[in-house]
Design a protein around this motif. Structure first.
Motif, PDB file in Angstrom:
ATOM      1  N   GLY A  61       0.778  -1.230   0.000  1.00  0.00           N
ATOM      2  CA  GLY A  61       0.000   0.000   0.000  1.00  0.00           C
ATOM      3  C   GLY A  61       0.805   1.273   0.000  1.00  0.00           C
ATOM      4  O   GLY A  61       0.250   2.346   0.208  1.00  0.00           O
ATOM      5  N   ASP A  62       2.133   1.181  -0.207  1.00  0.00           N
ATOM      6  CA  ASP A  62       2.982   2.370  -0.192  1.00  0.00           C
ATOM      7  C   ASP A  62       3.281   2.872  -1.595  1.00  0.00           C
ATOM      8  O   ASP A  62       4.367   3.397  -1.856  1.00  0.00           O
ATOM      9  CB  ASP A  62       4.299   2.062   0.532  1.00  0.00           C
ATOM     10  N   SER A  63       2.357   2.717  -2.521  1.00  0.00           N
ATOM     11  CA  SER A  63       2.586   3.173  -3.892  1.00  0.00           C
ATOM     12  C   SER A  63       2.585   4.689  -3.939  1.00  0.00           C
ATOM     13  O   SER A  63       1.952   5.368  -3.136  1.00  0.00           O
ATOM     14  CB  SER A  63       1.503   2.616  -4.816  1.00  0.00           C
ATOM     15  N   LEU A  64       3.306   5.225  -4.916  1.00  0.00           N
ATOM     16  CA  LEU A  64       3.406   6.673  -5.082  1.00  0.00           C
ATOM     17  C   LEU A  64       2.287   7.224  -5.943  1.00  0.00           C
ATOM     18  O   LEU A  64       1.891   8.379  -5.777  1.00  0.00           O
ATOM     19  CB  LEU A  64       4.764   7.042  -5.695  1.00  0.00           C
ATOM     20  N   PHE A  65       1.785   6.422  -6.891  1.00  0.00           N
ATOM     21  CA  PHE A  65       0.817   6.922  -7.860  1.00  0.00           C
ATOM     22  C   PHE A  65      -0.400   6.022  -7.900  1.00  0.00           C
ATOM     23  O   PHE A  65      -0.337   4.831  -7.581  1.00  0.00           O
ATOM     24  CB  PHE A  65       1.443   7.004  -9.262  1.00  0.00           C
ATOM     25  N   ILE A  66      -1.505   6.604  -8.311  1.00  0.00           N
ATOM     26  CA  ILE A  66      -2.748   5.871  -8.519  1.00  0.00           C
ATOM     27  C   ILE A  66      -3.323   6.297  -9.869  1.00  0.00           C
ATOM     28  O   ILE A  66      -3.191   7.456 -10.282  1.00  0.00           O
ATOM     29  CB  ILE A  66      -3.749   6.164  -7.382  1.00  0.00           C
ATOM     30  N   GLN A  67      -3.911   5.356 -10.564  1.00  0.00           N
ATOM     31  CA  GLN A  67      -4.481   5.659 -11.877  1.00  0.00           C
ATOM     32  C   GLN A  67      -5.889   5.093 -11.941  1.00  0.00           C
ATOM     33  O   GLN A  67      -6.099   3.886 -11.901  1.00  0.00           O
ATOM     34  CB  GLN A  67      -3.618   5.068 -12.997  1.00  0.00           C
ATOM     35  N   ASP A  68      -6.858   5.989 -12.013  1.00  0.00           N
ATOM     36  CA  ASP A  68      -8.255   5.609 -12.139  1.00  0.00           C
ATOM     37  C   ASP A  68      -8.916   6.571 -13.125  1.00  0.00           C
ATOM     38  O   ASP A  68      -8.261   7.420 -13.728  1.00  0.00           O
ATOM     39  CB  ASP A  68      -8.959   5.603 -10.783  1.00  0.00           C
ATOM     40  N   GLN A  69     -10.214   6.446 -13.283  1.00  0.00           N
ATOM     41  CA  GLN A  69     -10.907   7.263 -14.279  1.00  0.00           C
ATOM     42  C   GLN A  69     -10.929   8.736 -13.886  1.00  0.00           C
ATOM     43  O   GLN A  69     -10.927   9.614 -14.756  1.00  0.00           O
ATOM     44  CB  GLN A  69     -12.334   6.718 -14.470  1.00  0.00           C
ATOM     45  N   TRP A  70     -10.957   9.025 -12.586  1.00  0.00           N
ATOM     46  CA  TRP A  70     -10.911  10.420 -12.143  1.00  0.00           C
ATOM     47  C   TRP A  70      -9.567  11.057 -12.503  1.00  0.00           C
ATOM     48  O   TRP A  70      -9.509  12.171 -13.019  1.00  0.00           O
ATOM     49  CB  TRP A  70     -11.168  10.490 -10.647  1.00  0.00           C
ATOM     50  N   ALA A  71      -8.478  10.343 -12.230  1.00  0.00           N
ATOM     51  CA  ALA A  71      -7.159  10.866 -12.569  1.00  0.00           C
ATOM     52  C   ALA A  71      -7.000  11.017 -14.078  1.00  0.00           C
ATOM     53  O   ALA A  71      -6.451  12.019 -14.565  1.00  0.00           O
ATOM     54  CB  ALA A  71      -6.074   9.956 -12.002  1.00  0.00           C
ATOM     55  N   ASN A  72      -7.472  10.028 -14.831  1.00  0.00           N
ATOM     56  CA  ASN A  72      -7.355  10.111 -16.297  1.00  0.00           C
ATOM     57  C   ASN A  72      -8.159  11.284 -16.850  1.00  0.00           C
ATOM     58  O   ASN A  72      -7.694  11.988 -17.764  1.00  0.00           O
ATOM     59  CB  ASN A  72      -7.839   8.801 -16.924  1.00  0.00           C
ATOM     60  N   TYR A  73      -9.353  11.503 -16.297  1.00  0.00           N
ATOM     61  CA  TYR A  73     -10.194  12.579 -16.804  1.00  0.00           C
ATOM     62  C   TYR A  73      -9.553  13.948 -16.556  1.00  0.00           C
ATOM     63  O   TYR A  73      -9.477  14.791 -17.457  1.00  0.00           O
ATOM     64  CB  TYR A  73     -11.563  12.504 -16.129  1.00  0.00           C
ATOM     65  N   THR A  74      -9.122  14.189 -15.326  1.00  0.00           N
ATOM     66  CA  THR A  74      -8.493  15.472 -15.026  1.00  0.00           C
ATOM     67  C   THR A  74      -7.169  15.631 -15.754  1.00  0.00           C
ATOM     68  O   THR A  74      -6.804  16.749 -16.144  1.00  0.00           O
ATOM     69  CB  THR A  74      -8.300  15.629 -13.512  1.00  0.00           C
ATOM     70  N   ALA A  75      -6.447  14.535 -15.977  1.00  0.00           N
ATOM     71  CA  ALA A  75      -5.197  14.623 -16.757  1.00  0.00           C
ATOM     72  C   ALA A  75      -5.488  15.023 -18.202  1.00  0.00           C
ATOM     73  O   ALA A  75      -4.738  15.812 -18.794  1.00  0.00           O
ATOM     74  CB  ALA A  75      -4.461  13.285 -16.708  1.00  0.00           C
ATOM     75  N   ILE A  76      -6.563  14.488 -18.770  1.00  0.00           N
ATOM     76  CA  ILE A  76      -6.947  14.878 -20.136  1.00  0.00           C
ATOM     77  C   ILE A  76      -7.268  16.363 -20.196  1.00  0.00           C
ATOM     78  O   ILE A  76      -6.835  17.074 -21.111  1.00  0.00           O
ATOM     79  CB  ILE A  76      -8.148  14.030 -20.605  1.00  0.00           C
ATOM     80  N   LEU A  77      -8.019  16.853 -19.208  1.00  0.00           N
ATOM     81  CA  LEU A  77      -8.343  18.284 -19.185  1.00  0.00           C
ATOM     82  C   LEU A  77      -7.085  19.137 -19.075  1.00  0.00           C
ATOM     83  O   LEU A  77      -6.955  20.169 -19.742  1.00  0.00           O
ATOM     84  CB  LEU A  77      -9.283  18.590 -18.012  1.00  0.00           C
ATOM     85  N   ILE A  78      -6.147  18.708 -18.238  1.00  0.00           N
ATOM     86  CA  ILE A  78      -4.912  19.484 -18.047  1.00  0.00           C
ATOM     87  C   ILE A  78      -4.084  19.511 -19.318  1.00  0.00           C
ATOM     88  O   ILE A  78      -3.598  20.574 -19.754  1.00  0.00           O
ATOM     89  CB  ILE A  78      -4.106  18.899 -16.868  1.00  0.00           C
ATOM     90  N   MET A  79      -3.915  18.369 -19.963  1.00  0.00           N
ATOM     91  CA  MET A  79      -3.086  18.331 -21.177  1.00  0.00           C
ATOM     92  C   MET A  79      -3.759  19.054 -22.335  1.00  0.00           C
ATOM     93  O   MET A  79      -3.095  19.743 -23.122  1.00  0.00           O
ATOM     94  CB  MET A  79      -2.761  16.878 -21.533  1.00  0.00           C
ATOM     95  N   PHE A  80      -5.077  18.922 -22.457  1.00  0.00           N
ATOM     96  CA  PHE A  80      -5.788  19.683 -23.490  1.00  0.00           C
ATOM     97  C   PHE A  80      -5.649  21.181 -23.240  1.00  0.00           C
ATOM     98  O   PHE A  80      -5.419  21.959 -24.183  1.00  0.00           O
ATOM     99  CB  PHE A  80      -7.263  19.277 -23.500  1.00  0.00           C
ATOM    100  N   SER A  81      -5.775  21.596 -21.989  1.00  0.00           N
ATOM    101  CA  SER A  81      -5.632  23.015 -21.664  1.00  0.00           C
ATOM    102  C   SER A  81      -4.227  23.506 -21.967  1.00  0.00           C
ATOM    103  O   SER A  81      -4.047  24.619 -22.489  1.00  0.00           O
ATOM    104  CB  SER A  81      -5.962  23.244 -20.186  1.00  0.00           C
TER     105      SER A  81
END
Length: 486
Positions: A61-81
């Protein structure tokens, strides 16, 4: 909803490789156009790999990153912006040293995007704070990119440096307290244990929340945003208003989840939401600068989003996701129109009175600008109408009557100053304006058209616009996040 603790989301190393290539190319031979093209290509490639990751996390449980649909969605918005902001920034005036940008500008934009994405994918305090500082340091450099004899950019950067440093110190102190309480760096509020005095986890949570409110420019932590956005170039102001806000709000959702929030959080958020909505809208009434008005508008929109954050339920996910899309597209459309008429030093296009007669000289851009403003105000046919309706629906579901009243009053005030800009554009010009007759770059015109289509299509078919991107359960709840961390 599928969530993964991952070793590293693929978009992050793609951006790192692209930034390294830009650095190496700049050291070999400077070329601003090549830097912008490399940045756009890197962002496009990172968009392609946004749903992929490299490796899997350990089982402890000591992972640094998590990848789910919420993270992917906001990442898409950030990169598009970020792609839109690079297009807004791009000037083909390489022969004029007083107006052209240099290679460091797109490089800093890419570094800021990398920091924002790191925050979005963070499941640990360490990458979150590292991304926050990368974003902050990049913005300090970007704010000073204003080629004019006076020094508002340096003054704005100094204000951002001091206040951002103070807020980061408060947040880091809260992280230290949280680690002292839990012994873990997991990105979630510290839980009270039997042998720990309850004041410590409460103090840690409040300090982390204050640090995030500073970055979100929620009232009363908003004092820096107006001066910094006015002193920054138009594209950098757009970066501050869109990319940094999405990254911080995404992290706020990730940190507190959507359920089982600390009891004291409701009281704090009630006060902050009321002050943010009313403060942002009332401040906007006094502004004669369009950039400062948009800064006040962004403050008010943070308050609207916090209403949905305070109301976890079946409507919350759809309300937040559609509101983020509406705010991103509409705000970028307004800034793209401002950039079309702004001189390289930013002296034109920022004063509202200079937009007088735009409907007579540039009817399409004036119509697009009006549509974006109406969308921000929550008036159909823009996507902002359904976004604000969804926010109100979450308040109705939880019977937040006071907040609903503040939402209505704030929207009425916002409608006044948005319509005032449209009134100025529809007024007959007394004298021909050189700035309104300036040649519009084709890539900027194409960007305005694309953003207008997004706002219109999203307003006419809001469910269809979001359905391919995100299911209703996109935002992680505390229970789901806890299961993911195990």
């Amino acid at each position: 909803m599928i969530e993964h603790d991952v070793f590293l989301p693929t978009s992050l190393p793609v951006l790192c490789v692209g930034i390294t290539v830009m650095l190496a190319a700049t050291a070999w031979r400077r070329s601003t156009n090549r830097s912008f093209l490399t940045g756009l290509a890197t962002l496009l490639l990172a968009l392609v790999f946004v749903g992929h990751h490299t490796g899997t996390a350990r089982d402890n449980g000591d992972s640094l990153f998590i990848q789910d649909q919420w993270a992917n969605y906001t990442a898409i918005l950030i990169m598009f912006s970020s792609m839109c902001i690079l297009l807004i920034s791009w000037r083909n005036d390489a022969n004029d040293r007083t107006t052209s940008l240099v290679d460091e500008y797109p490089l800093l934009c890419m570094l800021g995007t990398l920091g924002a994405l790191t925050m979005v994918f963070s499941a640990n305090y360490m990458p979150f704070f590292l991304g926050l500082e990368i974003l902050g340091v990049s913005l300090m450099g970007l704010v000073t990119f204003r080629h004019r004899p006076v020094m508002p950019g340096y003054e704005a950067a100094m204000k951002y440096l001091i206040l951002s440093g103070v807020s980061s110190a408060i947040l880091l102190f809260g992280v230290g307290l949280a680690y002292g309480v839990t012994g873990s760096l997991r990105f979630m509020p510290p839980a009270t244990t039997g042998d720990i005095y309850p004041a410590l986890p409460v103090a840690a949570t409040i300090m982390i929340l204050i640090g995030m409110f500073f970055k979100l420019s929620a009232v009363p932590f908003h004092m820096w945003l107006l001066d910094v956005m006015e002193g920054a170039p138009v594209p950098v102001a757009a970066f501050l208003a869109v990319v940094s806000k999405i990254a911080i709000f995404s992290s706020l959702i990730r940190y507190f989840g959507t359920g089982n929030q600390p009891p004291f959080l409701n009281d704090i958020l009630y006060v902050v939401i009321i002050l943010t909505i009313m403060g942002g809208n009332l401040l906007a009434l006094r502004q004669t600068s369009l950039t400062r008005l948009l800064a006040c508008s962004s403050i008010a929109h943070v308050g609207y989003l916090l209403i949905a954050f305070l109301c976890p339920g079946r409507l919350q996910s759809g309300a937040i996701t559609i509101y983020l899309l509406a705010y991103t597209a509409s705000t970028l459309g307004v800034f793209a129109t401002i950039a079309a008429f702004a001189t390289p030093d930013g002296s034109d296009g920022a004063v509202i009175a200079q937009w007088k007669g735009l409907f007579f000289t540039r009817p399409f851009l004036a119509s697009s600008m009006s549509l974006m403003l109406l969308s921000l105000a929550g008036i159909p046919p823009g996507i902002g109408f359904f976004a604000k309706f969804e926010i109100a629906a979450t308040g109705v579901e939880y019977q937040r009557n006071l907040l609903l009243g503040v939402l209505i009053i704030g929207s009425i005030i916002g409608l006044y100053y948005y319509l005032n800009i449209i009134r100025v554009m529809m007024s007959a010009p007394s004298l021909p304006s050189a700035s309104l007759n300036r040649h519009i770059r084709p890539e900027l015109m194409a960007l305005v058209i694309v953003l207008t289509i997004i706002v219109v299509i999203g307003g006419l078919f809001p469910a269809r616009a979001l359905h391919p991107l995100l299911p209703v359960s996109a935002i992680p709840s505390d229970t789901e996040a806890e299961m993911t961390m195990r």
